[in-house]
Design a protein around this motif. Sequence first.
Motif, PDB file in Angstrom:
ATOM      1  N   ILE A 124       6.787  -1.346  -1.794  1.00 15.91           N
ATOM      2  CA  ILE A 124       6.221  -0.181  -2.471  1.00 15.91           C
ATOM      3  C   ILE A 124       5.592  -0.583  -3.799  1.00 15.91           C
ATOM      4  CG2 ILE A 124       6.701   2.097  -3.423  1.00 15.91           C
ATOM      5  CD1 ILE A 124       9.008   2.356  -1.454  1.00 15.91           C
ATOM      6  N   ALA A 125       4.285  -0.389  -3.897  1.00 18.08           N
ATOM      7  CA  ALA A 125       3.564  -0.570  -5.161  1.00 18.08           C
ATOM      8  C   ALA A 125       3.590   0.754  -5.909  1.00 18.08           C
ATOM      9  CB  ALA A 125       2.136  -1.015  -4.895  1.00 18.08           C
ATOM     10  N   GLN A 126       3.546   0.696  -7.227  1.00 15.11           N
ATOM     11  CA  GLN A 126       3.688   1.902  -8.041  1.00 15.11           C
ATOM     12  C   GLN A 126       2.349   2.344  -8.623  1.00 15.11           C
ATOM     13  OE1 GLN A 126       6.583   3.605  -8.402  1.00 15.11           O
ATOM     14  NE2 GLN A 126       7.673   2.123  -7.108  1.00 15.11           N
ATOM     15  N   GLY A 127       1.902   3.542  -8.239  1.00 17.82           N
ATOM     16  CA  GLY A 127       0.719   4.137  -8.832  1.00 17.82           C
ATOM     17  C   GLY A 127      -0.563   3.790  -8.105  1.00 17.82           C
ATOM     18  N   ILE A 128      -1.502   4.718  -8.097  1.00 17.23           N
ATOM     19  CA  ILE A 128      -2.755   4.527  -7.374  1.00 17.23           C
ATOM     20  C   ILE A 128      -3.535   3.327  -7.896  1.00 17.23           C
ATOM     21  CG2 ILE A 128      -4.076   6.108  -8.869  1.00 17.23           C
ATOM     22  CD1 ILE A 128      -4.422   5.680  -5.020  1.00 17.23           C
ATOM     23  N   PRO A 167      -5.397  -1.453  -4.889  1.00 17.00           N
ATOM     24  CA  PRO A 167      -6.252  -2.584  -4.476  1.00 17.00           C
ATOM     25  C   PRO A 167      -5.504  -3.915  -4.389  1.00 17.00           C
ATOM     26  CG  PRO A 167      -7.445  -1.192  -6.013  1.00 17.00           C
ATOM     27  CD  PRO A 167      -6.026  -0.697  -6.002  1.00 17.00           C
ATOM     28  N   GLU A 168      -4.729  -4.251  -5.403  1.00 15.62           N
ATOM     29  CA  GLU A 168      -4.018  -5.541  -5.390  1.00 15.62           C
ATOM     30  C   GLU A 168      -2.954  -5.558  -4.301  1.00 15.62           C
ATOM     31  OE1 GLU A 168      -4.666  -8.308  -6.691  1.00 15.62           O
ATOM     32  OE2 GLU A 168      -6.141  -7.788  -8.227  1.00 15.62           O
ATOM     33  N   ALA A 169      -2.296  -4.429  -4.080  1.00 18.66           N
ATOM     34  CA  ALA A 169      -1.303  -4.370  -3.008  1.00 18.66           C
ATOM     35  C   ALA A 169      -1.961  -4.564  -1.646  1.00 18.66           C
ATOM     36  CB  ALA A 169      -0.565  -3.029  -3.050  1.00 18.66           C
ATOM     37  N   LYS A 195       1.662 -11.044   1.795  1.00 14.82           N
ATOM     38  CA  LYS A 195       2.591 -11.030   0.671  1.00 14.82           C
ATOM     39  C   LYS A 195       3.582  -9.879   0.742  1.00 14.82           C
ATOM     40  CE  LYS A 195      -0.560 -13.368  -2.540  1.00 14.82           C
ATOM     41  NZ  LYS A 195      -1.295 -13.279  -3.834  1.00 14.82           N
ATOM     42  N   ASN A 196       3.253  -8.864   1.518  1.00 10.77           N
ATOM     43  CA  ASN A 196       4.175  -7.724   1.660  1.00 10.77           C
ATOM     44  C   ASN A 196       5.351  -8.102   2.560  1.00 10.77           C
ATOM     45  OD1 ASN A 196       2.145  -7.735   3.837  1.00 10.77           O
ATOM     46  ND2 ASN A 196       3.334  -6.020   4.631  1.00 10.77           N
ATOM     47  N   GLY A 256       7.509  -5.995   5.166  1.00 11.13           N
ATOM     48  CA  GLY A 256       7.656  -4.708   5.809  1.00 11.13           C
ATOM     49  C   GLY A 256       6.425  -3.842   5.596  1.00 11.13           C
ATOM     50  N   LYS A 257       6.587  -2.536   5.728  1.00 10.75           N
ATOM     51  CA  LYS A 257       5.494  -1.597   5.592  1.00 10.75           C
ATOM     52  C   LYS A 257       5.007  -1.521   4.153  1.00 10.75           C
ATOM     53  CE  LYS A 257       2.618   1.689   6.179  1.00 10.75           C
ATOM     54  NZ  LYS A 257       1.331   1.389   6.803  1.00 10.75           N
ATOM     55  N   GLN A 258       3.697  -1.679   3.925  1.00 14.46           N
ATOM     56  CA  GLN A 258       3.147  -1.618   2.570  1.00 14.46           C
ATOM     57  C   GLN A 258       2.737  -0.188   2.229  1.00 14.46           C
ATOM     58  OE1 GLN A 258       2.680  -4.258   0.027  1.00 14.46           O
ATOM     59  NE2 GLN A 258       2.670  -2.262  -0.997  1.00 14.46           N
ATOM     60  N   LEU A 259       3.364   0.330   1.181  1.00 12.93           N
ATOM     61  CA  LEU A 259       3.089   1.683   0.691  1.00 12.93           C
ATOM     62  C   LEU A 259       2.720   1.639  -0.777  1.00 12.93           C
ATOM     63  CD1 LEU A 259       6.191   3.493   2.234  1.00 12.93           C
ATOM     64  CD2 LEU A 259       3.859   3.593   3.118  1.00 12.93           C
ATOM     65  N   VAL A 260       2.092   2.715  -1.235  1.00 13.33           N
ATOM     66  CA  VAL A 260       1.877   2.935  -2.665  1.00 13.33           C
ATOM     67  C   VAL A 260       2.538   4.264  -3.017  1.00 13.33           C
ATOM     68  CG1 VAL A 260       0.196   3.181  -4.514  1.00 13.33           C
ATOM     69  CG2 VAL A 260      -0.330   1.717  -2.547  1.00 13.33           C
ATOM     70  N   LYS A 261       3.432   4.244  -3.996  1.00 16.18           N
ATOM     71  CA  LYS A 261       4.113   5.474  -4.436  1.00 16.18           C
ATOM     72  C   LYS A 261       3.214   6.183  -5.450  1.00 16.18           C
ATOM     73  CE  LYS A 261       8.724   7.151  -5.636  1.00 16.18           C
ATOM     74  NZ  LYS A 261       8.291   8.308  -6.428  1.00 16.18           N
ATOM     75  N   LEU A 262       2.880   7.430  -5.155  1.00 15.34           N
ATOM     76  CA  LEU A 262       1.923   8.160  -5.974  1.00 15.34           C
ATOM     77  C   LEU A 262       2.571   9.299  -6.756  1.00 15.34           C
ATOM     78  CD1 LEU A 262      -0.999   8.386  -3.391  1.00 15.34           C
ATOM     79  CD2 LEU A 262      -0.668   6.709  -5.190  1.00 15.34           C
ATOM     80  N   SER A 263       3.790   9.659  -6.429  1.00 16.35           N
ATOM     81  CA  SER A 263       4.421  10.801  -7.074  1.00 16.35           C
ATOM     82  C   SER A 263       5.905  10.524  -7.296  1.00 16.35           C
ATOM     83  CB  SER A 263       4.244  12.047  -6.205  1.00 16.35           C
ATOM     84  OG  SER A 263       4.928  13.133  -6.755  1.00 16.35           O
TER      85      SER A 263
END
Length: 338
Positions: A310-314, A318-320, A328-329, A331-338
């Motif tokens: 989980i990457a933090q913030g929108i 891009p880098e994630a 480099k991830n 498991g499942k690659q997500l971005v936490k937005l809230s």
Amino acid sequence: MPQNKQIHLDNRPVGEAVASNFKLVISDTPTLQDGQVLVRHHFLSLDPYMRGRMNDAKSYAMPQALGQTMGGGTVGEVVESKNAKFAVGDKVVGMGGWQQYSVVDANQLGALRKVDTTHVPLSAYLGAVGMPGVTAWYGLVKIIAPEAGQTMVVSAATGAVGSAFAALSKARGCRTVGIAGGPDKCKYAVEELGFDACIDYKLHKDAASLSKALKEACPNGIDGYFENVGGMVLDAVLTRMNAFGRIAVCGMIAGYDGAPMPLAYPALILTNRLKVEGFIVSEHMEFWPEALKELGTLVATGKLKARESIAQGIEAAPEAFLGLLKGKNFGKQLVKLS
């Protein structure tokens, strides 16, 4: 109405994708019209297929338009509604894109789907109980059609698709072998995901070496293979396929930068009478309810424990995403937005 941070595709990659292909944009969210809802995204899904859409080339998906928000799957909650079918607070999954908020015409078929988070975490609807999970289910059940006792192999084994594939394959009584990059991922595949064995492709410089490792892990040969990678990995697997084996082709991440990927042993497709079928899971929506029911049960009962990066913030998207393309991830690659 809240301001909305978005990531646009600013220019197309030349070869390898880079951070400067993307641009952060801040805009106002528009006033809702009748039938629309405003969704605040909690998580954004990052998936390898997005790399192909960055190119202006013929493919199964339309190219991502320049100067527009990058497309992608999202989960979140309804924060304003002018649609009787959706209430404020409803948890929903859709294709909201690389942004904090989306305005959705909720009357459009398939645009937005309510989900139950009582037993399944919201983020799982972008992974194990979402498009990646259904992808694994369709490739295994409808193309490979496994039988108990057969040997199944999947590349990118610890990703969102590979994790679901392991649980689904083991539930059907198959020996299940993964291919992943690095000792930590291989250990996780065996100890947490339930793979019978996992091969670290980074230890092998060519297809011949990887083929030897596959022979040890699959002493009875390979009956079904789920392809996410291509290149050297596919060459090695082809040498170990049994007669009348089945290969479901989902992704070719080794070739996403545009370099050609010649096949070393195409004659094996003929001599072993192999079935090789590519598929796009969004073209088989009629099977999604059946797949999601099984996947949701596996998650709720703890038989499918998919890991998330989980990457933090929108701004981190891009880098994630570029890291995902390089493995480099975990498991499942997500971005936490809230």
